[in-house]
Design a protein around this motif. Structure first.
Motif, PDB file in Angstrom:
ATOM      1  N   ASN C 202     -31.794 -39.344 -18.613  1.00 40.80           N
ATOM      2  CA  ASN C 202     -32.440 -39.256 -19.907  1.00 40.80           C
ATOM      3  C   ASN C 202     -31.454 -39.160 -21.064  1.00 40.80           C
ATOM      4  O   ASN C 202     -31.846 -39.004 -22.204  1.00 40.80           O
ATOM      5  CB  ASN C 202     -33.338 -38.012 -19.914  1.00 40.80           C
ATOM      6  CG  ASN C 202     -34.553 -38.234 -20.763  1.00 40.80           C
ATOM      7  OD1 ASN C 202     -34.920 -39.355 -21.023  1.00 40.80           O
ATOM      8  ND2 ASN C 202     -35.142 -37.157 -21.198  1.00 40.80           N
ATOM      9  N   TYR C 395     -28.445 -37.793 -39.162  1.00 39.16           N
ATOM     10  CA  TYR C 395     -29.607 -37.967 -38.295  1.00 39.16           C
ATOM     11  C   TYR C 395     -29.188 -38.300 -36.868  1.00 39.16           C
ATOM     12  O   TYR C 395     -29.892 -39.004 -36.159  1.00 39.16           O
ATOM     13  CB  TYR C 395     -30.505 -39.071 -38.861  1.00 39.16           C
ATOM     14  CG  TYR C 395     -31.157 -38.634 -40.136  1.00 39.16           C
ATOM     15  CD1 TYR C 395     -30.599 -38.933 -41.375  1.00 39.16           C
ATOM     16  CD2 TYR C 395     -32.313 -37.864 -40.100  1.00 39.16           C
ATOM     17  CE1 TYR C 395     -31.194 -38.493 -42.540  1.00 39.16           C
ATOM     18  CE2 TYR C 395     -32.908 -37.428 -41.263  1.00 39.16           C
ATOM     19  CZ  TYR C 395     -32.341 -37.741 -42.476  1.00 39.16           C
ATOM     20  OH  TYR C 395     -32.935 -37.301 -43.634  1.00 39.16           O
ATOM     21  N   TYR C 397     -29.061 -36.582 -34.052  1.00 37.87           N
ATOM     22  CA  TYR C 397     -29.918 -36.174 -32.941  1.00 37.87           C
ATOM     23  C   TYR C 397     -31.160 -37.044 -32.837  1.00 37.87           C
ATOM     24  O   TYR C 397     -31.591 -37.393 -31.737  1.00 37.87           O
ATOM     25  CB  TYR C 397     -30.314 -34.701 -33.089  1.00 37.87           C
ATOM     26  CG  TYR C 397     -29.260 -33.787 -32.522  1.00 37.87           C
ATOM     27  CD1 TYR C 397     -28.109 -33.498 -33.250  1.00 37.87           C
ATOM     28  CD2 TYR C 397     -29.395 -33.251 -31.254  1.00 37.87           C
ATOM     29  CE1 TYR C 397     -27.132 -32.690 -32.724  1.00 37.87           C
ATOM     30  CE2 TYR C 397     -28.413 -32.437 -30.729  1.00 37.87           C
ATOM     31  CZ  TYR C 397     -27.283 -32.158 -31.463  1.00 37.87           C
ATOM     32  OH  TYR C 397     -26.306 -31.362 -30.941  1.00 37.87           O
ATOM     33  N   GLU C 398     -31.711 -37.410 -33.997  1.00 42.11           N
ATOM     34  CA  GLU C 398     -32.883 -38.283 -33.973  1.00 42.11           C
ATOM     35  C   GLU C 398     -32.499 -39.622 -33.331  1.00 42.11           C
ATOM     36  O   GLU C 398     -33.217 -40.162 -32.493  1.00 42.11           O
ATOM     37  CB  GLU C 398     -33.389 -38.546 -35.401  1.00 42.11           C
ATOM     38  CG  GLU C 398     -34.102 -37.370 -36.045  1.00 42.11           C
ATOM     39  CD  GLU C 398     -33.162 -36.419 -36.759  1.00 42.11           C
ATOM     40  OE1 GLU C 398     -32.000 -36.323 -36.363  1.00 42.11           O
ATOM     41  OE2 GLU C 398     -33.612 -35.769 -37.715  1.00 42.11           O
ATOM     42  N   ASP C 401     -31.863 -39.422 -29.486  1.00 39.28           N
ATOM     43  CA  ASP C 401     -33.123 -39.399 -28.741  1.00 39.28           C
ATOM     44  C   ASP C 401     -33.762 -40.780 -28.712  1.00 39.28           C
ATOM     45  O   ASP C 401     -34.303 -41.201 -27.694  1.00 39.28           O
ATOM     46  CB  ASP C 401     -34.102 -38.404 -29.392  1.00 39.28           C
ATOM     47  CG  ASP C 401     -33.993 -37.041 -28.753  1.00 39.28           C
ATOM     48  OD1 ASP C 401     -34.864 -36.205 -29.022  1.00 39.28           O
ATOM     49  OD2 ASP C 401     -33.040 -36.827 -27.984  1.00 39.28           O
ATOM     50  N   ALA C 404     -31.938 -42.886 -26.293  1.00 37.40           N
ATOM     51  CA  ALA C 404     -32.264 -42.468 -24.925  1.00 37.40           C
ATOM     52  C   ALA C 404     -33.568 -43.103 -24.486  1.00 37.40           C
ATOM     53  O   ALA C 404     -33.717 -43.576 -23.367  1.00 37.40           O
ATOM     54  CB  ALA C 404     -32.368 -40.950 -24.855  1.00 37.40           C
ATOM     55  N   ARG C 405     -34.511 -43.126 -25.414  1.00 41.84           N
ATOM     56  CA  ARG C 405     -35.801 -43.709 -25.114  1.00 41.84           C
ATOM     57  C   ARG C 405     -35.667 -45.213 -24.894  1.00 41.84           C
ATOM     58  O   ARG C 405     -36.236 -45.781 -23.973  1.00 41.84           O
ATOM     59  CB  ARG C 405     -36.742 -43.411 -26.262  1.00 41.84           C
ATOM     60  CG  ARG C 405     -38.156 -43.757 -25.943  1.00 41.84           C
ATOM     61  CD  ARG C 405     -39.022 -43.552 -27.120  1.00 41.84           C
ATOM     62  NE  ARG C 405     -40.246 -44.317 -26.969  1.00 41.84           N
ATOM     63  CZ  ARG C 405     -41.087 -44.522 -27.929  1.00 41.84           C
ATOM     64  NH1 ARG C 405     -40.845 -44.013 -29.119  1.00 41.84           N
ATOM     65  NH2 ARG C 405     -42.171 -45.224 -27.736  1.00 41.84           N
ATOM     66  N   SER C 408     -34.235 -45.881 -21.583  1.00 43.81           N
ATOM     67  CA  SER C 408     -35.248 -45.693 -20.546  1.00 43.81           C
ATOM     68  C   SER C 408     -36.134 -46.932 -20.434  1.00 43.81           C
ATOM     69  O   SER C 408     -36.447 -47.395 -19.339  1.00 43.81           O
ATOM     70  CB  SER C 408     -36.067 -44.456 -20.893  1.00 43.81           C
ATOM     71  OG  SER C 408     -37.093 -44.277 -19.984  1.00 43.81           O
ATOM     72  N   THR C 422     -37.767 -50.778 -31.664  1.00 44.37           N
ATOM     73  CA  THR C 422     -38.590 -49.555 -31.638  1.00 44.37           C
ATOM     74  C   THR C 422     -37.762 -48.338 -32.016  1.00 44.37           C
ATOM     75  O   THR C 422     -38.202 -47.486 -32.790  1.00 44.37           O
ATOM     76  CB  THR C 422     -39.170 -49.312 -30.226  1.00 44.37           C
ATOM     77  OG1 THR C 422     -39.776 -50.499 -29.767  1.00 44.37           O
ATOM     78  CG2 THR C 422     -40.163 -48.179 -30.242  1.00 44.37           C
ATOM     79  N   ASN C 426     -38.390 -45.686 -34.987  1.00 43.05           N
ATOM     80  CA  ASN C 426     -38.525 -44.240 -34.766  1.00 43.05           C
ATOM     81  C   ASN C 426     -37.602 -43.445 -35.669  1.00 43.05           C
ATOM     82  O   ASN C 426     -37.996 -42.472 -36.301  1.00 43.05           O
ATOM     83  CB  ASN C 426     -38.165 -43.886 -33.318  1.00 43.05           C
ATOM     84  CG  ASN C 426     -39.262 -44.265 -32.376  1.00 43.05           C
ATOM     85  OD1 ASN C 426     -40.381 -44.510 -32.799  1.00 43.05           O
ATOM     86  ND2 ASN C 426     -38.940 -44.317 -31.113  1.00 43.05           N
ATOM     87  N   LEU C 430     -38.404 -40.808 -38.873  1.00 39.67           N
ATOM     88  CA  LEU C 430     -37.960 -39.424 -39.004  1.00 39.67           C
ATOM     89  C   LEU C 430     -37.072 -39.232 -40.227  1.00 39.67           C
ATOM     90  O   LEU C 430     -36.982 -38.142 -40.774  1.00 39.67           O
ATOM     91  CB  LEU C 430     -37.217 -38.991 -37.741  1.00 39.67           C
ATOM     92  CG  LEU C 430     -38.123 -38.768 -36.544  1.00 39.67           C
ATOM     93  CD1 LEU C 430     -37.300 -38.612 -35.281  1.00 39.67           C
ATOM     94  CD2 LEU C 430     -38.990 -37.548 -36.750  1.00 39.67           C
TER      95      LEU C 430
END
Lengths: 292, 270, 433
Positions: C202, C395, C397-398, C401, C404-405, C408, C422, C426, C430
């Motif tokens: 992840n 930004y 950390y945003e 993540d 990471a998505r 995946s 995408t 995202n 944010l």
């Protein structure tokens, strides 16, 4: 004259008994809630908050992560709650038999999981489902799997593990509630049904479930509430992953507040979204419970 | 006859399997405490000989006794305060029942629907201004009064006969006297059940203590556990040991009080 | 009766703890007396690494400044972030510590969100002797906020015995490209049956590492999200996916499973920040079998080099501190000035310096038996000097993540461009207020 004074004094005491607890809740729960609502009407990063009206609430509908987290939580809800409650009902019915030997022991062992903290149980289940964890080792040994399966990195199976953990932890809790409720049902009702030729499962559906309605309603609402606010298990087992396949709404709020750039206004709006959902669902459940 | 026999056996088998599932994680936890970290990662399931070593490492790495005492003190204080305040309220809502109180009860129930994540920052602000950070009072205040517990006591009080109350009044007992001298002793199982639930919740509480704790001395057991997983490498042996130690009090509490617990829940579900 | 006793006892406890638990003794405002007793509170995590280092630093400083005590409060990183933000957002800074440890990739976010909370160190500490990329990470708008601590320079950590069993040499892995790494990985897998490498499923560790090796990041100079059209990122995802799909890289669900693959011998190598050496050396039976080379680079991207960074953190001084000057002096004399400190913490915990004078110490050029006599610390400090500078951004950390998505999705068979689009959406969501 004396009667009025007595009633007045008694009434006063009545309120005195109730006020401390109510006051605590008002100050420590309602007041912050109102404060959070005011926050939800503001937007900005960190402490630079400006009034924004209902903009945050409008944003919710465009927020893919929020919508995904709602979907995840509803998935948990729809699967986990009925399965767990049904299971707890069955267990309670079995444990209700006075002729069953070792009743006390069974009952204790089934309730045991509730003694763990959520952090502990999450960690233990996480290690069970790891690549060289017990589940894989057992399944490979039994020939069900060819190679180790990565449960926690699969979008569907990760949810399964979380549902399993929640069910493990809370089934015993609900079982005890149902057991208590079952003790109130006269055995003669079951006897009569048995004489009439009703099978065990028929007795279950026609006697047990209808007579336990109030308790079932109570546990359904409690479980729904708990699942909608799910946080600890998701955070400690998968941390929302893979991707955001297991992200829960509470976890999203936490991320918005502490992991990403703090957006407390928006985070407050998301938490009110949960509140609304819980309220609606509880209302629906109560109405459905009343109708039958 | 045969059918009955089978279903009997089936029942025992089923229940035994369920109990096995319930208990297995505990077994894992306890066994883990006796093994070395490397072995646990490899999946070892049998008792090892490293319990003492793990204990030594744990106590030299963290202030175990301190954290344990903090958790114990907070949980006991929380339970005592909760029992007092919520039982009074539940009793009050039921014995002095009237429309105004019913409305209030409904309102209080709403408080259960708010996710804690939303309350964290406003609560912290309040406690900081009140200079209650890092104090025992600060730790327990938000969880003393819960709608659930009040509701629980109210439901239980339904089975407490009003006639007894009236008779006691005639005898000259004051309202508080009736509560403490008659209600409390009779409803002991209810209090036991409430005590168990509250103690467990307070003992395992994580998020709020995390926020309000400001110094190492105030650390509680759940915080100690997550602290152990925060490094680059986790020593699973001491982790499992700390989890076991953390679970012991709630386990012991439940084992010794479980009969009263069931009685108490029984009394509230009528 | 017993019940009443219990209740009474508990109530007594409550009352007594109320009596004793009132506010801690307030330290008076700093007087001009330099010898007045001072306690510095430090928040950091990991007893065997950071906390250990901080306690050693305290001992060293106490020799010349016996009036200064250092009080370390163990605070896991996630919890530290949370407490920091909770306090700063509530404007309740009285209980914040004097010094905190902060992950490099969070420095920008925290400083730009609460700029008044941290003390700029310009002119008060000599940062010129630290590896440049670490200093840059803690510099915002020309002000330096962080004292670099733990070195995140990456290396390829290899099991020499497995590699040689496959007919290869350790030097085959030095100065290579990712494509070559995958080729070699396939050979190792084929000849020995052992997977080459592992990573946490992840986490976008590989893409992040790869991005930095090319001197780019998920944001452009103006701070806008640079994900969708980011060729380096696209290539990074493609390579990561190929590593996994070809069996060269195995995915594990979490950190501890990842460490297990190293300790169990399930993989032949790992590419990560040099702090991983501590975890590798935990498995004593593998002593003598490991070696270190530099990091693979991109074949088709000109700016890519064989060096990168992962993780790493730095010390920051909080503005609410009652003794900021003492705190700064403490950091300057220890982490920014004491070779002895680094010499102590290196063998005991594997903490590698980003302070270059320390790296010249003989301790750093000792051959390390675990790594077959290779002077790995010398090599790693060398690598640190060549890591490209990158601004992690507010930004971060945003974006992490979101990547990471995307990773995946790509692993599940999704299209890379779509996944990145995408991710961009995202992050922009944010970022918008």
């Amino acid at each position: 004259m004396a009667k009025t004074t007595l009633t007045k004094k008694i009434n006063l005491f009545g309120w005195l008994f109730v006020i401390p607890a109510a006051l605590f809740i008002f100050i420590l729960n309602f007041y912050p809630m109102v404060s959070a609502f005011l926050l939800s009407l503001q937007s900005g990063r960190g402490n630079n908050l400006k009034f924004a009206g209902l903009k945050n609430y409008a944003r919710l509908f465009e927020d893919e992560m929020f919508l995904t987290s709602v979907g995840n939580v509803i998935t948990y809800l729809v699967i986990q709650v009925p399965v767990m409650l049904l299971f707890a009902l069955v267990l309670a019915s079995l444990l209700n038999d006075p002729k069953l030997k070792g009743r006390g022991m069974f009952r204790t062992l089934i309730f045991l999981p509730c003694a763990t903290s959520l952090v502990s149980s999450a960690m233990i289940f996480k290690s069970f489902f790891s690549i060289d964890g017990i589940v894989n080792t057992t399944l490979i040994g039994l020939g069900v799997l060819e190679g180790p399966m990565s449960w926690l990195t699969h979008p569907v199976w990760a949810k399964f593990v979380i549902i399993l953990t929640i069910t493990w932890r809370w089934t015993g809790y609900n079982t005890v509630f149902y057991l208590a409720g079952l003790q109130n049902i006269d055995r003669s009702v079951y006897e009569a049904a048995r004489i009439d030729g009703a099978s065990a499962s028929r007795q279950f559906t026609s006697i047990t479930i209808p007579l336990l309605k109030p308790v079932i309603l109570l546990t359904t609402i409690m479980s729904t509430n708990g699942t909608l606010q799910l946080f600890d298990e998701v955070r400690n087992i998968t941390n929302g992953g893979p991707g955001i396949a297991t992200l829960s709404i509470s976890q999203y709020i936490y991320n918005l507040s502490f992991m990403y750039n703090p957006q407390f206004g928006y985070a407050a709006a998301v938490s009110y979204a949960i509140l609304v959902m819980v309220a609606i669902l509880s209302f629906v459940q109560i109405k459905v419970g009343d109708k039958r | 006859m045969k059918r009955k026999h089978f279903s009997k056996i089936g029942t025992y088998v089923f229940l035994s399997i369920v109990c096995l599932f319930s208990v297995f994680p505990f077994y894992f936890m306890i066994v883990g405490s006796t093994n070395m970290s490397v072995d646990i990662i490899k999946g070892r399931l049998f008792f090892g000989t490293h319990l003492f070593e793990n204990f030594k490492t744990l106590t030299s790495t963290v202030k175990l006794g301190n954290a344990f005492w903090n958790s114990m003190r907070n949980a006991l204080a929380n339970t005592a305060a909760s029992l007092l305040i919520c039982s009074l309220a539940g009793y009050g809502f039921q014995i002095y029942r009237e429309k105004g109180k019913d409305t209030l009860m409904g309102l209080l129930l709403l408080s259960m629907m708010v996710p804690f994540a939303a309350l964290m920052v406003p609560l912290f602000r309040m406690f900081s201004q009140a200079k209650l950070l890092d104090t025992t009072v600060g730790f327990i205040l938000p969880t003393i009064s819960t709608a659930f517990l009040i509701f629980f006591f109210r439901q239980s009080a339904e089975s407490f006969p009003l006639a007894t109350v009236q008779a006691a009044r005639v005898d000259g007992l004051g309202e508080l006297g009736i509560f403490f001298r008659i209600f409390v002793p009779i409803m002991a199982p209810t209090f036991a059940a409430a005590a168990i639930v509250t103690f467990m919740a307070a003992w395992n509480n994580y998020l709020w203590p995390l926020i309000i704790m400001q110094s190492q001395e105030s650390q509680t057991m759940p915080l100690l556990i997550t602290g152990l997983t925060a490094g680059y490498t986790t020593d699973y042996g001491i982790l499992m040991l700390s989890v076991t130690i953390t679970t012991l009090p709630t386990l012991i509490l439940f084992f010794t009080q479980q009969r009263r617990f069931v009685e108490g829940v029984l009394g509230s579900v009528k | 009766m017993k019940k009443t006793m219990c209740v009474v006892l508990a109530l007594l406890l409550v009352v007594s703890s109320l009596a004793f638990a009132g506010g801690k003794a307030e330290t008076a405002a700093v007087a001009a007396d330099p010898n007045a007793p001072v306690t510095l509170t430090v928040w950091c995590w990991d007893p065997m690494f950071n906390i250990f280092a901080m306690n050693e630093a305290a001992k060293i400083y106490a020799v010349d400044h016996p009036n200064v005590k250092v009080n370390v409060v163990e605070t896991p990183w996630n919890d530290l972030q949370q407490k920091l933000i909770t306090s700063l957002s509530a404007n309740a800074t009285a209980n914040l510590p004097d010094i905190i440890l902060m992950q490099d990739n969070a420095i920008q976010k925290n400083v730009m969100t609460y700029p008044e909370a941290y003390v700029p160190l310009n002119g008060k500490i000599d940062l010129s002797q630290f590896a440049q990329f670490k200093v840059d990470v803690g510099t915002i708008d020309g002000k330096h906020y962080g004292v670099p601590f733990d070195n995140g320079a990456t290396g390829t950590f290899l099991r020499r015995d497995i590699v040689e069993q496959a007919g290869l040499k350790v030097s085959d892995f030095n100065d290579i490209t990712w494509e070559r790494f995958i080729e070699l990985g396939k050979i190792v897998k084929q000849k020995t049956g052992v997977a080459m490498i592992s990573t946490v499923a992840n986490e976008p560790d590989f893409p992040m590492l790869m991005l930095q090796s090319a001197g780019t990041w998920m944001f452009d100079e103006s701070g806008k999200a640079f994900i969708k059209d980011n060729k380096v990122l696209k290539e990074a995802l493609r390579i990561t996916k190929e590593m996994v799909a070809s069996g060269v890289c195995i995915l594990v669900p979490d950190w501890n499973a990842y460490i297990a693959t190293l300790n169990n011998g399930t993989v032949a190598s790992t590419i990560n920040g040099c702090w991983i050496s501590g975890s590798i050396q935990a498995e004593k039976s593998q002593s003598g079998k490991w070696a270190v080379t530099n990091t693979p680079r991109f074949a088709n991207i000109a700016s890519s080099v064989n060096y990168s960074s992962q993780g790493g953190s730095g010390w920051m001084v909080m503005a609410n501190s009652k003794n900021p000057d003492v705190a700064i002096d403490f950091l300057a004399k220890t982490f920014g000035g004491s070779v002895a400190l680094y010499e102590t913490i290196l063998p005991a915990s594997g903490a590698i310096a980003t302070w270059l004078p320390a790296a010249k110490s003989p301790v750093y050029s000792t051959p390390i038996e675990f790594f077959g006599g290779q002077k790995i610390y010398e090599d790693l400090v060398n690598y640190a000097g060549k890591v490209p500078n990158v601004k992690y951004g507010v930004y971060n950390y945003e974006a992490r993540d979101a990547i990471a998505r995307a990773l995946s999705e790509v692993m599940q068979g999704g299209d890379i461009d779509a996944a990145l689009a995408t991710a961009q959406k995202n992050v922009e969501f944010l970022m918008s207020e």
